[in-house]
Design a protein around this motif. Structure first.
Motif, PDB file in Angstrom:
ATOM      1  N   LEU A 172      36.386 -30.999  17.524  1.00  0.00           N
ATOM      2  CA  LEU A 172      35.031 -31.057  16.954  1.00  0.00           C
ATOM      3  C   LEU A 172      35.066 -31.197  15.429  1.00  0.00           C
ATOM      4  O   LEU A 172      35.621 -30.366  14.714  1.00  0.00           O
ATOM      5  CB  LEU A 172      34.247 -29.800  17.356  1.00  0.00           C
ATOM      6  N   HIS A 173      34.454 -32.293  14.993  1.00  0.00           N
ATOM      7  CA  HIS A 173      34.332 -32.553  13.546  1.00  0.00           C
ATOM      8  C   HIS A 173      32.846 -32.538  13.181  1.00  0.00           C
ATOM      9  O   HIS A 173      32.059 -33.237  13.801  1.00  0.00           O
ATOM     10  CB  HIS A 173      34.907 -33.920  13.180  1.00  0.00           C
ATOM     11  N   VAL A 174      32.502 -31.774  12.180  1.00  0.00           N
ATOM     12  CA  VAL A 174      31.093 -31.669  11.785  1.00  0.00           C
ATOM     13  C   VAL A 174      30.969 -31.701  10.278  1.00  0.00           C
ATOM     14  O   VAL A 174      31.734 -31.056   9.560  1.00  0.00           O
ATOM     15  CB  VAL A 174      30.481 -30.335  12.324  1.00  0.00           C
ATOM     16  N   LYS A 175      29.988 -32.483   9.820  1.00  0.00           N
ATOM     17  CA  LYS A 175      29.681 -32.460   8.384  1.00  0.00           C
ATOM     18  C   LYS A 175      28.209 -32.106   8.184  1.00  0.00           C
ATOM     19  O   LYS A 175      27.408 -32.171   9.136  1.00  0.00           O
ATOM     20  CB  LYS A 175      29.998 -33.809   7.734  1.00  0.00           C
ATOM     21  N   LEU A 176      27.871 -31.708   6.963  1.00  0.00           N
ATOM     22  CA  LEU A 176      26.460 -31.469   6.657  1.00  0.00           C
ATOM     23  C   LEU A 176      25.726 -32.799   6.672  1.00  0.00           C
ATOM     24  O   LEU A 176      26.271 -33.808   6.235  1.00  0.00           O
ATOM     25  CB  LEU A 176      26.316 -30.820   5.272  1.00  0.00           C
ATOM     26  N   GLU A 177      24.507 -32.784   7.174  1.00  0.00           N
ATOM     27  CA  GLU A 177      23.750 -34.014   7.300  1.00  0.00           C
ATOM     28  C   GLU A 177      23.414 -34.617   5.939  1.00  0.00           C
ATOM     29  O   GLU A 177      23.456 -35.826   5.753  1.00  0.00           O
ATOM     30  CB  GLU A 177      22.454 -33.719   8.056  1.00  0.00           C
ATOM     31  N   ASP A 178      23.075 -33.723   4.998  1.00  0.00           N
ATOM     32  CA  ASP A 178      22.550 -34.199   3.719  1.00  0.00           C
ATOM     33  C   ASP A 178      23.606 -34.424   2.645  1.00  0.00           C
ATOM     34  O   ASP A 178      23.318 -34.977   1.592  1.00  0.00           O
ATOM     35  CB  ASP A 178      21.501 -33.211   3.182  1.00  0.00           C
ATOM     36  N   GLU A 179      24.797 -33.929   2.856  1.00  0.00           N
ATOM     37  CA  GLU A 179      25.821 -34.178   1.845  1.00  0.00           C
ATOM     38  C   GLU A 179      27.170 -34.466   2.496  1.00  0.00           C
ATOM     39  O   GLU A 179      27.392 -34.135   3.652  1.00  0.00           O
ATOM     40  CB  GLU A 179      25.916 -33.005   0.853  1.00  0.00           C
ATOM     41  N   GLU A 180      28.029 -35.067   1.731  1.00  0.00           N
ATOM     42  CA  GLU A 180      29.337 -35.449   2.266  1.00  0.00           C
ATOM     43  C   GLU A 180      30.263 -34.244   2.254  1.00  0.00           C
ATOM     44  O   GLU A 180      31.210 -34.158   1.488  1.00  0.00           O
ATOM     45  CB  GLU A 180      29.923 -36.591   1.425  1.00  0.00           C
TER      46      GLU A 180
END
Lengths: 426, 251
Positions: free
Chosen positions: B7-15
């Motif tokens: 599972l890879h997750v990033k914040l929607e609004d920033e890199e």
């Protein structure tokens, strides 16, 4: 055309279509009110007090017709033990009304009262005139002059059940002016419920004299007819240790302006004005409140909540005036809107004017969207987004509804709002 | 029961990449604990699994049984049997706790095609469950979490868990803000719910909670990955030596 000329033109046109009713004991007040309207002129959009609300449909000579709303839900307060007084498009309906007798209360209606001296003479148009300073309210004076009916209630003791004025709207073109006068003697108490739209266009004035230690509770639910218009005024004068509590629920209605003008004249009086409104689309709702503290150790609360969507507009103008000498005043004012989309708007003008040096006055006004964290919390428990949104909407309105003291009546308002939201979801 | 793969997750609004390849499998009836330093991605994992907005899954999968969790709405995940006990339960003025609970229970039942609980039946069940958690009638009547103490809020979370009977419970720092007695009460509530068909993922900073809720497996999370897994002794090691040794060991 100059602003003054335009105002006078609108006023002349409006007055040309009206005839002073034969009022008997109220004749003097009516004639006085007419001359005051002629002096003031009806409001125009150039008036500062009407900056956020266009008065034209409320002042024009002929009312805009309003389609009837076919309501299939049970009438509000149906299961509350109460005395019903029914008006259909502003006309008293004796058959649909209860017998107008209640211990400790005398009830009459304006259209039939005898021409003899009457207790209402000391109040009719008097509190309204008093409320014309420092801000003019010409629509209220127009009402004093031309009101065709209304209820006159004189309370000498503790009323055993609420009085419910039910205002039905059966004609698409009805244009109605009603004027109620309510007098509570020292120590008396009464709850008044008002339900229904009354007319395609309603101009309503209610004058309330709350004597020392008397308590007046008022709960109003304005009709759900989408196209109805209303301009209402409540003028109340509060004596020592008296209580005044008024709550208004508004859902739908293309144009509503509710003004409430209170004067706390006796020490230790307590006043609350609250409102919850739910507006969708072509909806304009204006709460305008003016509370004058003119005695010591009085408390006043203004709590207004508006839920707006699809381009609906909400307005709040609220003022607390604390006169010199009104020490230990505790004034609270909050007006908040929940904007469910980017198209709706809320315009607020909170004002404090204080001439005493030992007072507490607070005010706040906010506009916000649904709280995403709370929404997620509810969804994470399995509640769908639309249902969760409705729960949070009710949650938002709760602070205003909670101002209703009677638990049964409060719950009825809550349940009704919940069922409206549920029906809207389909 | 719960299977998380890569599972890879990033914040929607920033890199900003927060989870960088989490692999985790919790078997039916098991209790797993996740420990890790601040900012390691523990809470993010709980939010992403339960469907909070603001995160973007860039790779990987998460399944609860046969259900692909990442594809569906939070309420659908709940109906599928996922429950998140919040670190900071949300206050909802004007909505009675009882109304909230009943709406939630019946919404899930409806979503699963089951019959809704009647008011009378619901009342009976909720009273019994509330009693074991020392939640009094007043707390049930009051608006959701409004005016509740820290301990009361956490107990209310466990009550919701007990009423909703989920398959997979994630406890996000349920011990934060609790005194010793409250922690014991909450733990007892959780332990009472342990069963063969129900699994737990307990996120915590402190070994103390794991004295009460005994885990089968302990995972250490750092920098968006699970870097070490082991038995309950791993939690004791962290308690004594901190994370430095483990971080050094794996790097």
């Amino acid at each position: 055309m100059s602003a003054v000329a335009e105002t006078m033109n609108v006023t002349d046109e409006r007055l040309a279509g009206l005839t002073l009713p034969a009022g008997g004991w109220s004749d003097v007040a009516r004639k006085d009110a007419l001359s005051r309207v002629q002096m003031m002129g009806l409001p125009s959009r150039r008036d500062e007090y009407w900056k956020y609300t266009r008065p034209d449909t409320l002042t024009q000579a002929v009312a805009v017709p309003a389609a009837l709303f076919h309501n299939d839900e049970a009438a509000l307060f149906d299961d509350v033990e109460r005395l019903k007084i029914v008006f259909v498009d502003g006309v008293f309906d004796a058959d649909a009304s209860d017998d107008l007798s209640l211990e400790g209360v005398s009830i009459e209606h304006l259209a039939t009262v005898d021409a003899d001296i009457h207790w209402a003479r000391d109040i009719y148009g008097v509190l309204e005139t008093n409320g014309q300073k420092p801000v003019e309210r010409p629509l209220a004076a127009l009402n004093t002059a031309f009101a065709t009916d209304g209820v006159l209630i004189h309370v000498t003791g503790a009323a055993s059940r609420p009085i419910n004025m039910i205002y039905l709207h059966n004609s698409e073109t009805s244009d109605v002016m009603l004027h109620n006068v309510i007098k509570l003697d020292a120590g008396a108490s009464l709850t008044v419920l008002e339900t229904g739209p009354a007319a395609a266009r309603l101009n309503m004035v209610t004058e309330v004299e709350v004597a020392d230690t008397a308590a007046f509770h008022h709960i109003r639910a304005q009709g759900r007819d989408h196209e109805r218009r209303a301009a209402t005024h409540i003028f109340a004068r509060l004596g020592t240790e008296s209580v005044f509590k008024s709550f208004t629920l508004t859902a739908n209605g293309v144009m509503t302006r509710n003004e409430c003008v209170l004067e706390l004249t006796g020490d230790d009086a307590k006043a609350t004005v609250g409102g919850a409104c739910v507006g969708d689309g072509d909806f304009h709702h204006d709460d305008t409140v003016f509370i004058t503290h003119d005695a010591e150790n009085c408390e006043s609360r203004q709590v207004f909540k508006k839920v707006l969507r699809n381009g609906a507009t909400g307005v709040f103008q609220g003022k607390i005036l604390v006169k010199a000498g009104a020490q230990k005043t505790d004034g609270y004012q909050i007006s908040q809107s929940l904007l469910l989309d980017g198209d709706s708007q809320f315009l607020a003008k909170p004002e404090l004017e204080i001439y005493a040096d030992d007072v507490i006055c607070s005010h706040g006004s906010t506009s916000g969207a649904i709280d995403e964290t709370a929404l997620f919390y509810l969804q994470s428990r399995g509640i769908s987004k639309p249902v969760a949104t409705d729960l949070l909407t009710l949650s938002f309105l709760a602070e205003a509804v909670d101002e209703i003291e009677d638990e049964t009546l409060r719950e009825q308002i809550n349940e009704r709002m919940a069922s409206w939201l549920e029906r809207r979801r389909g | 029961m719960l299977k998380i793969e890569n599972l890879h997750v990033k914040l929607e609004d920033e890199e900003k990449q927060i989870l960088k390849g989490v692999n985790l499998e919790v078997g039916a009836g098991q209790v797993h604990a996740i420990m890790g330093p601040n900012g390691s991605g523990k809470s993010t994992l709980s939010y992403v699994l339960s469907g909070r907005e603001g995160y973007e899954v860039t790779d990987g999968e998460a399944h609860l049984g046969d259900v692909d969790l990442l594809d569906i709405e939070p309420e659908e995940r709940a109906a599928a049997g996922l429950f998140l006990a919040f670190q900071y339960p949300v206050e909802i003025p004007g909505v009675g706790n009882m109304t909230f609970l009943r709406t939630a229970v019946n919404a899930q039942r409806k979503a699963r095609g089951e019959e809704e609980m009647s008011a009378a039946e619901f009342l009976k069940v909720v009273r019994a469950k509330a009693k074991t958690l020392k939640i009094d009638a007043d707390m049930l009547k009051r608006p959701v979490n409004v005016g509740f103490s820290g301990g009361e809020k956490k107990r209310n979370e466990i009550l919701q868990m007990a009423m909703l009977e989920p398959k997979m419970c994630i406890l996000d720092e349920t011990d934060s803000g609790l005194d010793v007695d409250a922690m014991k009460l909450v733990s007892e509530g959780v332990n009472a719910l342990r069963s063969e068909g129900r699994s737990f993922l307990v996120i915590t900073h402190y070994q103390r909670l794991l004295d009460h809720i005994k885990p089968d497996v302990v995972h250490i999370m750092a920098n968006g990955r699970i870097i070490k897994s082991g038995g309950p002794e791993l939690a004791l090691e962290v308690e004594q030596n901190g994370y430095a040794d483990i971080l050094a060991e794996v790097s």
